[in-house]
Design a protein around this motif. Structure first.
Motif, PDB file in Angstrom:
ATOM      1  N   ARG A  19       0.616  -1.455  -0.220  1.00 48.34           N
ATOM      2  CA  ARG A  19      -0.157  -0.191   0.422  1.00 48.34           C
ATOM      3  C   ARG A  19       1.044   0.919   0.211  1.00 48.34           C
ATOM      4  NH1 ARG A  19      -2.838  -2.926   5.467  1.00 48.34           N
ATOM      5  NH2 ARG A  19      -4.380  -3.881   4.243  1.00 48.34           N
ATOM      6  N   LEU A  20       2.216   0.890   1.110  1.00 52.68           N
ATOM      7  CA  LEU A  20       3.019   2.419   0.800  1.00 52.68           C
ATOM      8  C   LEU A  20       3.935   2.310  -0.757  1.00 52.68           C
ATOM      9  CD1 LEU A  20       3.941   4.203   3.228  1.00 52.68           C
ATOM     10  CD2 LEU A  20       6.034   2.449   3.566  1.00 52.68           C
ATOM     11  N   LEU A  21       3.982   2.131  -1.006  1.00 53.84           N
ATOM     12  CA  LEU A  21       4.743   1.956  -2.321  1.00 53.84           C
ATOM     13  C   LEU A  21       3.838   2.741  -2.599  1.00 53.84           C
ATOM     14  CD1 LEU A  21       6.790  -1.648  -3.252  1.00 53.84           C
ATOM     15  CD2 LEU A  21       7.575   1.027  -2.659  1.00 53.84           C
ATOM     16  N   ALA A 157      15.297  -3.953  13.520  1.00 54.33           N
ATOM     17  CA  ALA A 157      15.746  -3.252  14.657  1.00 54.33           C
ATOM     18  C   ALA A 157      14.846  -1.848  15.006  1.00 54.33           C
ATOM     19  CB  ALA A 157      17.094  -2.844  14.752  1.00 54.33           C
ATOM     20  N   ALA A 158      13.871  -2.339  16.036  1.00 59.28           N
ATOM     21  CA  ALA A 158      13.045  -0.928  16.775  1.00 59.28           C
ATOM     22  C   ALA A 158      12.214  -0.528  15.575  1.00 59.28           C
ATOM     23  CB  ALA A 158      13.376  -0.168  17.411  1.00 59.28           C
ATOM     24  N   ALA A 159      12.511  -0.895  14.027  1.00 59.30           N
ATOM     25  CA  ALA A 159      11.420  -0.095  13.102  1.00 59.30           C
ATOM     26  C   ALA A 159      11.172   1.311  12.909  1.00 59.30           C
ATOM     27  CB  ALA A 159      10.144  -0.470  12.434  1.00 59.30           C
ATOM     28  N   GLY A 160       9.886   1.920  13.391  1.00 58.30           N
ATOM     29  CA  GLY A 160      10.171   3.613  13.374  1.00 58.30           C
ATOM     30  C   GLY A 160      11.041   4.439  14.290  1.00 58.30           C
ATOM     31  N   ALA A 332       6.342  -1.399   7.828  1.00 53.97           N
ATOM     32  CA  ALA A 332       6.775  -1.327   6.022  1.00 53.97           C
ATOM     33  C   ALA A 332       7.475   0.387   5.899  1.00 53.97           C
ATOM     34  CB  ALA A 332       4.970  -0.840   5.449  1.00 53.97           C
ATOM     35  N   SER A 333       7.490   1.229   7.232  1.00 54.39           N
ATOM     36  CA  SER A 333       7.948   2.601   6.777  1.00 54.39           C
ATOM     37  C   SER A 333       8.889   2.265   6.424  1.00 54.39           C
ATOM     38  CB  SER A 333       7.737   3.694   7.392  1.00 54.39           C
ATOM     39  OG  SER A 333       5.842   4.121   6.932  1.00 54.39           O
ATOM     40  N   SER A 334       9.986   1.379   6.995  1.00 54.67           N
ATOM     41  CA  SER A 334      11.125   1.437   7.442  1.00 54.67           C
ATOM     42  C   SER A 334      11.887   0.424   6.080  1.00 54.67           C
ATOM     43  CB  SER A 334      12.009   0.954   8.929  1.00 54.67           C
ATOM     44  OG  SER A 334      11.338  -0.587   8.767  1.00 54.67           O
TER      45      SER A 334
END
Ligand SMILES: NC(=O)c1ccc[n+]([C@@H]2O[C@H](COP(=O)([O-])OP(=O)(O)OC[C@H]3O[C@@H](n4cnc5c(N)ncnc54)[C@H](OP(=O)(O)O)[C@@H]3O)[C@@H](O)[C@H]2O)c1
Length: 354
Positions: A19-21, A157-160, A332-334
């Motif tokens: 979705r993000l892409l 590793a902690a994403a956001g 997903a953003s990361s």
């Protein structure tokens, strides 16, 4: 730059990534000159592929539909058969495998062999899956180096919370002497709800589940294993710790009681599940445990589903970062961030502003 993506895993994170892409496609083209296309999506029993890229409307429909294997175009097959799923070599393409699956934490399999194999075939790697890094960080890094591909793992590793990028970019040149942090949203939410709202452990856990904070396997959160995986990956990546999960002493939050929370409150402290890696004379020791933190300490200010980490270094002194959203969309953003930074590194000779 054309980026051909092979996406492994189409659950909470994989769908959010697609979705993000799609949502960011115009931005990626105009701001970064990137044109990603998803060539294959692979799950446990097979997947969907299209050499020229799966059409955007089809992708979004897939992301919003039910099980992938019930969708049109799904073909059965072994996910480890890379000949079937990796994008073919094409002039001008950068090929990337994005891994949003689960694997065994002891062996890293089945993803570990798959990722190494893909790297040897010239595919860059973005993994949100912690297991291959937890099981064999040095092996993964070595194969990536020898194959001349990028290995990115912000989402593992902690994403956001941009912990790994901070070490790699902002603290480049420094020796990291210690890392300590609140690295798991679910457990921090539970401990904060117990201390601020007076909930019992069970009530706070129920509330965190209702909010959809916990991962598909929430026992990894409350047992402290998720925090252990993250601090282990950080310590291996930033401190050259060369440790395995069995080297980490882990205590989760399942035994924390309201009485204990109240006891520490009287002492001017609040409980946080802290992952800590400390450099000693000739080693690095790593531990995860509920820790009473003085109210004035920055880690006490990391509340609710936030995360925070403190690095101690030789040349930059102490650095703290806090915040970043959690859950599948942050993950997903990361992965998208990793994709962009990977593309910058690959196309480095063309120059970029950062
Ligand atoms: N959720 C989060 O907030 C978050 C945050 C950061 C990192 N992560 C990491 O991201 C990964 C995915 O999490 P998720 O929440 O998206 O999980 P999920 O909803 O359970 O989805 C997992 C997906 O992986 C596929 N899969 C599992 N084992 C596989 C295998 N051996 N080969 C191929 N595909 C396989 C599953 O296939 P089927 O559809 O066939 O079952 C499913 O599509 C995990 O490693 C997790 O730790 C998650």
């Amino acid at each position: 730059m054309q980026i051909a993506i092979c996406l492994y895993g189409f659950g909470n994170v994989g769908r959010e990534f697609v979705r993000l892409l799609n949502r960011k496609a115009p931005y990626l083209k105009s701001r970064h000159g990137l044109e990603p296309r998803v060539v294959s999506i692979v799950t446990r029993k097979g997947g969907i592929r299209a050499e020229s890229g799966i059409d955007c409307p089809v992708l979004v429909n897939l992301a919003n539909a039910g099980t992938l294997s019930d969708q049109e175009g799904f073909v059965g097959g072994d996910p480890s058969d890379l000949d079937a799923w990796l994008p073919p070599m094409r002039e001008g393409d950068v090929r990337v495998l994005v891994d949003a699956t689960w694997s065994d934490l002891d062996t890293g399999e089945p993803a570990l062999s798959r990722l190494k194999d893909a790297a040897r075939r010239g595919c860059h790697l973005v993994t949100l899956n912690k297991a291959p890094l937890v099981a064999d960080f040095d092996g993964m890094a070595q194969v990536a180096r020898e194959s001349g591909v990028c290995l990115k793992f912000s989402g593992a590793a902690a994403a956001g919370l941009p912990a790994i990028d901070t070490v790699r970019v902002s603290l480049a040149g420094a020796q990291v002497d210690s890392i300590e942090g609140v690295l798991n949203s679910t457990t921090n939410y539970i401990l904060t709800a117990m201390s601020d709202d007076g909930l019992s452990y069970e009530e706070a856990l129920r509330r965190s589940r209702a909010m959809g904070l916990a991962e598909t396997q929430p026992e990894r959160d409350v047992s402290g294993i998720d925090t252990a995986c993250k601090i282990l990956i950080l310590a291996n990546a930033a401190m050259g710790a060369r440790k395995r999960l069995g080297d980490v002493k882990v205590t989760g939050i399942t035994e924390v009681t309201s009485r204990e929370i109240a006891y520490w409150a009287v002492q001017g402290r609040t409980l946080r599940l802290i992952g800590r890696a400390v450099r000693t004379a000739d080693d690095v020791s790593i531990e995860v445990k509920p820790t009473p933190v003085p109210y004035k300490d920055f880690l006490a200010q990391v509340t609710g589903d936030s995360k925070g980490v403190r690095f101690t270094t030789d040349v930059f002194g102490e650095l703290t970062i806090v915040g970043g959203s959690g859950g599948p969309s942050a993950a997903a953003s990361s992965a998208l961030k990793d994709l962009i930074n990977l593309a910058k590194a690959v196309g480095g000779e063309q120059g970029h502003i950062s």
